[in-house]
Design a protein around this motif. Structure first.
Motif, PDB file in Angstrom:
ATOM      1  N   HIS A 149       5.898   7.372 121.313  1.00 24.39           N
ATOM      2  CA  HIS A 149       6.370   8.565 122.009  1.00 24.39           C
ATOM      3  C   HIS A 149       7.122   8.243 123.303  1.00 24.39           C
ATOM      4  CE1 HIS A 149       2.770  10.434 119.782  1.00 24.39           C
ATOM      5  NE2 HIS A 149       3.879  10.796 119.157  1.00 24.39           N
ATOM      6  N   VAL A 150       6.992   7.009 123.789  1.00 19.39           N
ATOM      7  CA  VAL A 150       7.687   6.579 125.013  1.00 19.39           C
ATOM      8  C   VAL A 150       8.256   5.183 124.756  1.00 19.39           C
ATOM      9  CG1 VAL A 150       7.555   6.279 127.516  1.00 19.39           C
ATOM     10  CG2 VAL A 150       6.007   7.881 126.382  1.00 19.39           C
ATOM     11  N   PRO A 151       9.404   5.083 124.111  1.00 17.39           N
ATOM     12  CA  PRO A 151       9.956   3.767 123.778  1.00 17.39           C
ATOM     13  C   PRO A 151      10.441   3.015 125.016  1.00 17.39           C
ATOM     14  CG  PRO A 151      11.506   5.504 123.209  1.00 17.39           C
ATOM     15  CD  PRO A 151      10.237   6.197 123.621  1.00 17.39           C
ATOM     16  N   GLY A 152      10.558   1.697 124.864  1.00 18.76           N
ATOM     17  CA  GLY A 152      11.122   0.884 125.932  1.00 18.76           C
ATOM     18  C   GLY A 152      10.160   0.525 127.030  1.00 18.76           C
ATOM     19  N   VAL A 153       8.870   0.791 126.834  1.00 21.71           N
ATOM     20  CA  VAL A 153       7.861   0.523 127.854  1.00 21.71           C
ATOM     21  C   VAL A 153       6.689  -0.206 127.214  1.00 21.71           C
ATOM     22  CG1 VAL A 153       6.174   1.568 129.420  1.00 21.71           C
ATOM     23  CG2 VAL A 153       8.464   2.526 129.256  1.00 21.71           C
ATOM     24  N   SER A 154       6.179  -1.230 127.878  1.00 21.20           N
ATOM     25  CA  SER A 154       4.951  -1.904 127.468  1.00 21.20           C
ATOM     26  C   SER A 154       4.301  -2.507 128.699  1.00 21.20           C
ATOM     27  CB  SER A 154       5.237  -2.991 126.422  1.00 21.20           C
ATOM     28  OG  SER A 154       6.065  -4.008 126.963  1.00 21.20           O
ATOM     29  N   PHE A 155       2.978  -2.572 128.686  1.00 22.23           N
ATOM     30  CA  PHE A 155       2.278  -3.136 129.840  1.00 22.23           C
ATOM     31  C   PHE A 155       0.882  -3.587 129.441  1.00 22.23           C
ATOM     32  CE2 PHE A 155       2.452   1.504 129.979  1.00 22.23           C
ATOM     33  CZ  PHE A 155       1.105   1.858 129.856  1.00 22.23           C
ATOM     34  N   GLY A 353      17.678   8.192 130.258  1.00 24.05           N
ATOM     35  CA  GLY A 353      17.549   8.791 128.940  1.00 24.05           C
ATOM     36  C   GLY A 353      16.172   9.327 128.607  1.00 24.05           C
ATOM     37  N   TYR A 354      15.179   9.070 129.460  1.00 25.91           N
ATOM     38  CA  TYR A 354      13.847   9.624 129.219  1.00 25.91           C
ATOM     39  C   TYR A 354      13.831  11.125 129.497  1.00 25.91           C
ATOM     40  CZ  TYR A 354      11.881   4.903 128.974  1.00 25.91           C
ATOM     41  OH  TYR A 354      11.591   3.610 128.610  1.00 25.91           O
ATOM     42  N   SER A 355      13.017  11.850 128.755  1.00 29.56           N
ATOM     43  CA  SER A 355      12.775  13.248 129.103  1.00 29.56           C
ATOM     44  C   SER A 355      11.876  13.293 130.333  1.00 29.56           C
ATOM     45  CB  SER A 355      12.093  13.975 127.943  1.00 29.56           C
ATOM     46  OG  SER A 355      10.755  13.517 127.784  1.00 29.56           O
ATOM     47  N   PRO A 356      11.858  14.405 131.071  1.00 26.52           N
ATOM     48  CA  PRO A 356      10.939  14.496 132.210  1.00 26.52           C
ATOM     49  C   PRO A 356       9.486  14.247 131.802  1.00 26.52           C
ATOM     50  CG  PRO A 356      12.557  16.251 132.330  1.00 26.52           C
ATOM     51  CD  PRO A 356      12.751  15.586 130.999  1.00 26.52           C
ATOM     52  N   GLU A 357       9.103  14.727 130.608  1.00 28.17           N
ATOM     53  CA  GLU A 357       7.721  14.541 130.158  1.00 28.17           C
ATOM     54  C   GLU A 357       7.421  13.076 129.878  1.00 28.17           C
ATOM     55  OE1 GLU A 357       9.103  18.497 129.900  1.00 28.17           O
ATOM     56  OE2 GLU A 357       9.886  16.778 128.765  1.00 28.17           O
ATOM     57  N   GLN A 358       8.371  12.352 129.295  1.00 27.08           N
ATOM     58  CA  GLN A 358       8.162  10.921 129.081  1.00 27.08           C
ATOM     59  C   GLN A 358       8.009  10.185 130.409  1.00 27.08           C
ATOM     60  OE1 GLN A 358      11.695  10.336 126.618  1.00 27.08           O
ATOM     61  NE2 GLN A 358      10.408   9.730 124.874  1.00 27.08           N
ATOM     62  N   ALA A 359       8.839  10.533 131.372  1.00 22.66           N
ATOM     63  CA  ALA A 359       8.751   9.892 132.689  1.00 22.66           C
ATOM     64  C   ALA A 359       7.415  10.189 133.362  1.00 22.66           C
ATOM     65  CB  ALA A 359       9.908  10.356 133.565  1.00 22.66           C
ATOM     66  N   TYR A 360       6.968  11.431 133.258  1.00 19.15           N
ATOM     67  CA  TYR A 360       5.679  11.841 133.832  1.00 19.15           C
ATOM     68  C   TYR A 360       4.544  11.049 133.190  1.00 19.15           C
ATOM     69  CZ  TYR A 360       2.303  15.415 135.579  1.00 19.15           C
ATOM     70  OH  TYR A 360       1.282  16.104 136.204  1.00 19.15           O
ATOM     71  N   MET A 361       4.599  10.885 131.866  1.00 18.04           N
ATOM     72  CA  MET A 361       3.564  10.130 131.163  1.00 18.04           C
ATOM     73  C   MET A 361       3.541   8.665 131.606  1.00 18.04           C
ATOM     74  SD  MET A 361       1.781  12.000 129.065  1.00 18.04           S
ATOM     75  CE  MET A 361       1.779  13.342 127.860  1.00 18.04           C
ATOM     76  N   ILE A 362       4.705   8.080 131.854  1.00 20.10           N
ATOM     77  CA  ILE A 362       4.750   6.702 132.342  1.00 20.10           C
ATOM     78  C   ILE A 362       4.005   6.582 133.668  1.00 20.10           C
ATOM     79  CG2 ILE A 362       6.278   4.890 133.242  1.00 20.10           C
ATOM     80  CD1 ILE A 362       8.376   5.856 131.178  1.00 20.10           C
ATOM     81  N   LEU A 363       4.231   7.527 134.565  1.00 19.82           N
ATOM     82  CA  LEU A 363       3.573   7.478 135.871  1.00 19.82           C
ATOM     83  C   LEU A 363       2.059   7.651 135.746  1.00 19.82           C
ATOM     84  CD1 LEU A 363       5.943   9.549 138.196  1.00 19.82           C
ATOM     85  CD2 LEU A 363       5.982   7.112 137.671  1.00 19.82           C
ATOM     86  N   GLY A 364       1.619   8.428 134.750  1.00 17.65           N
ATOM     87  CA  GLY A 364       0.190   8.630 134.579  1.00 17.65           C
ATOM     88  C   GLY A 364      -0.513   7.441 133.958  1.00 17.65           C
ATOM     89  N   ALA A 365       0.155   6.790 132.995  1.00 16.88           N
ATOM     90  CA  ALA A 365      -0.521   5.771 132.194  1.00 16.88           C
ATOM     91  C   ALA A 365      -0.278   4.341 132.649  1.00 16.88           C
ATOM     92  CB  ALA A 365      -0.075   5.909 130.735  1.00 16.88           C
ATOM     93  N   ALA A 366       0.911   4.039 133.132  1.00 17.39           N
ATOM     94  CA  ALA A 366       1.230   2.668 133.545  1.00 17.39           C
ATOM     95  C   ALA A 366       0.585   2.360 134.899  1.00 17.39           C
ATOM     96  CB  ALA A 366       2.751   2.489 133.624  1.00 17.39           C
ATOM     97  N   PRO A 367       0.371   1.086 135.206  1.00 15.94           N
ATOM     98  CA  PRO A 367      -0.337   0.719 136.444  1.00 15.94           C
ATOM     99  C   PRO A 367       0.543   0.810 137.695  1.00 15.94           C
ATOM    100  CG  PRO A 367       0.224  -1.246 135.212  1.00 15.94           C
ATOM    101  CD  PRO A 367       0.622  -0.090 134.341  1.00 15.94           C
ATOM    102  N   ILE A 368       1.023   2.026 137.966  1.00 14.21           N
ATOM    103  CA  ILE A 368       1.809   2.238 139.181  1.00 14.21           C
ATOM    104  C   ILE A 368       0.897   2.188 140.402  1.00 14.21           C
ATOM    105  CG2 ILE A 368       3.453   3.684 137.918  1.00 14.21           C
ATOM    106  CD1 ILE A 368       2.214   6.088 139.557  1.00 14.21           C
TER     107      ILE A 368
END
Length: 417
Positions: A149-155, A353-368
Motif C-alpha cells: 500500500h506504500v511502495p518505495g519504502v522499507s525499514f 507522487g505519494y497520496s497524503p494518506e500514504q505520506a501520513y502512514m509513513i510518518l506513523g509507521a517508520a522510525p521518524i
C-alpha cells in the motif's frame, strides 16, 4: 529462552486462553502468574484488537474497530515482595513478532498493520485533515517492513511494547477517574471525545470473581492513555536492552503489557500509527525497595533506552510553529507546532507522487524522530520531524532535477461512515 509463563494459542481468542488477561486498569484485577526478583520469563502478547483487524485491502475493519475491547493485556504478573513505594526494575531482554509463525490470520504472523481512525471512532493526531478510516498492511521479511500500500519504502523494525505498566492503587484510580471526568465535562459532546470514561461493556478483568465484576468494571480505567503507572506510552525506544523503573502502587506491583509494535514514528500520530502486531516479550524483573522516595519517582516511570535501534546517518527534517493553518497565532502550543511540522512533511512527500494518506502512514509507521526544538521564544514553539532518508528506495532530498515520481500503486484502502 526464558520460561514461558503466559502462553497464548494463536488458534484461540484472547478470552479462551489458559490464562485470562485484562483490558482495564484496576487494583483488584488478580495476578494470574507470579515471579520472584531476579527472574527472567517470556510473555506472549496478542495484537491490541485480538484479531479484529485482518490482512486485506479494505479499511472497513479499521472504520468499525471495537475500541471498547482494547487493549488486551498479558498479565498481571505479581512480583514477590513488591510493595507500594518500591521501584520495579524491568529489563526488556528480547521482543518480537509471534515466534515460529511466519504466516496466518493474526497480526504478528509475518505481517502487521497501521491505521488511521475515523474521527467518529477515535480520530488521530491530524483528524481534521484526515477524517476517514485508512489501513496499510506491512509484511515482515528478515526484520524489514515493506507494504503493497506504500511502495518505495522499507525499514528495519524498531520492535517495542507500546503498553506496559503496573496496577494503580484504589486512590490513584479514583484520581484518574475524577480528573478525566472533569475534563470530559468541559465539552461532553466533543467528537472525538476528550477522554474515555470507565466502560463496563466488553471489560475483561482476568480471574476476578463474578460477584465483584459489575462494581469493578464500572470503576476500572480504560487503557488508552499513558498515566502515572506507565501504561500506553507508545515510546518507540522501549526496545531490546531497555531498562524501565516503574513505581509500585499495590502489593506485588501487578505488571501488565501488550500492544506490541514492529515499528513506530515518534508520536504514533495516526492513533493506530505504529505497525501493530502480536508477539512475545522476554523480561527480567527486580526491586529497589523504597525506590520511589529514594529517587523521587512518585509517578511516571523512568527508563534507559535500548541499544538495538536502527542507526541512520542522514535525515530530512521539517519544522513547524504554533500558528494554525488559517493564520491564527497560538501561544507556545507545542501540540500545534508538531502538527504543522508533520503537515509540512506530508506536503513534501506528496510532491514525489505519494497520496497524503500514504505520506501520513509513513510518518506513523517508520522510525521518524520528533523533537521539541524551541519552547521559550514567545509566541511560537518550534517542533521538528526528522525522516531517515535511507528508508526510501530513491533520493528523497531536494535537488535541481526535481522530485522523483513514485508509482503509488493501489494506494491506501479507505472506508467512511
Amino acid at each position: 529462552m526464558p520460561e514461558l509463563i503466559f502462553p497464548l494459542d494463536s488458534t484461540k481468542k484472547f478470552t479462551d486462553q489458559k490464562y485470562l488477561g485484562h483490558n482495564r486498569w484496576h487494583p483488584e484485577v488478580p495476578a494470574n502468574v507470579h515471579v520472584k526478583p531476579g527472574d527472567s520469563f517470556r510473555m506472549h502478547c496478542r495484537e491490541w484488537f485480538d484479531g479484529a483487524i485482518v490482512n486485506d485491502d479494505s479499511a472497513d475493519d479499521i472504520l468499525n474497530a471495537p475500541l471498547k475491547t482494547v487493549h488486551v493485556l498479558s498479565g498481571p504478573v505479581a512480583v514477590e515482595g513488591a510493595q507500594p513505594g518500591d521501584l520495579l526494575v524491568v529489563d526488556i531482554l528480547d521482543v518480537g513478532p509471534i515466534p515460529q509463525e511466519d504466516s496466518g490470520p493474526l497480526a504478528g504472523q509475518g505481517w502487521g498493520y497501521t491505521g488511521i481512525f475515523a474521527t467518529q471512532n477515535g480520530g488521530g493526531f491530524l483528524t481534521e485533515q484526515f477524517p476517514d478510516a485508512y489501513k496499510v498492511i506491512w509484511d515482515f521479511t528478515g526484520g524489514v517492513a515493506t507494504s503493497r500500500h506504500v511502495p518505495g519504502v522499507s525499514f528495519v523494525g524498531i520492535v517495542h511494547p507500546g503498553l506496559m505498566g503496573t496496577a494503580p492503587s484504589a486512590d490513584l484510580l479514583a484520581r484518574w477517574n475524577a480528573r478525566e471526568a472533569a475534563l470530559i465535562a468541559t465539552d461532553p459532546d466533543r467528537v472525538p471525545p476528550l477522554a474515555l470514561p470507565p466502560e463496563p461493556e466488553h471489560a475483561i478483568l482476568g480471574t476476578l470473581p463474578e460477584s465483584e465484576y459489575a462494581r469493578v468494571a464500572a470503576e476500572a480505567a480504560r487503557t488508552a492513555p499513558p498515566r502515572e503507572n506507565g501504561g500506553n506510552q507508545d515510546i518507540k525506544n522501549f526496545t531490546k536492552g531497555s531498562r524501565v523503573f516503574y513505581p509500585v502502587f499495590v502489593d506485588g506491583a501487578n505488571l501488565s503489557m501488550g500492544d506490541l509494535h514492529f515499528s513506530q514514528g515518534d508520536g504514533e500520530i495516526t492513533f493506530c500509527g505504529a505497525i501493530e502486531m502480536g508477539g512475545f516479550i522476554d523480561l527480567r524483573v527486580d526491586l529497589i525497595k523504597g525506590g520511589m522516595d529514594t529517587y523521587g519517582v512518585s509517578e511516571n516511570a523512568i527508563f534507559m533506552p535500548g541499544t538495538t535501534d536502527p542507526r541512520f546517518s542522514e535525515w530530512l527534517a521539517f519544522s513547524g510553529t504554533s500558528v494554525t493553518l488559517d493564520g491564527e497565532q497560538r501561544y507556545l502550543d507545542s501540540h500545534l507546532s508538531y502538527q504543522r511540522a508533520c503537515l509540512h512533511a506530508i506536503d513534501y512527500l506528496t510532491k514525489f507522487g505519494y497520496s497524503p494518506e500514504q505520506a501520513y502512514m509513513i510518518l506513523g509507521a517508520a522510525p521518524i524522530e520528533g523533537r521539541l526544538s524551541g519552547v521559550v521564544d514567545i509566541p511560537n514553539s518550534c517542533s521538528t520531524v526528522y525522516i531517515p532518508t535511507s528508508i526510501f528506495d530513491f533520493d528523497v532530498r531536494p535537488s535541481a532535477s526535481g522530485p522523483h515520481q513514485v508509482d503509488p500503486g493501489m494506494g491506501v484502502p479507505k472506508s467512511s461512515f
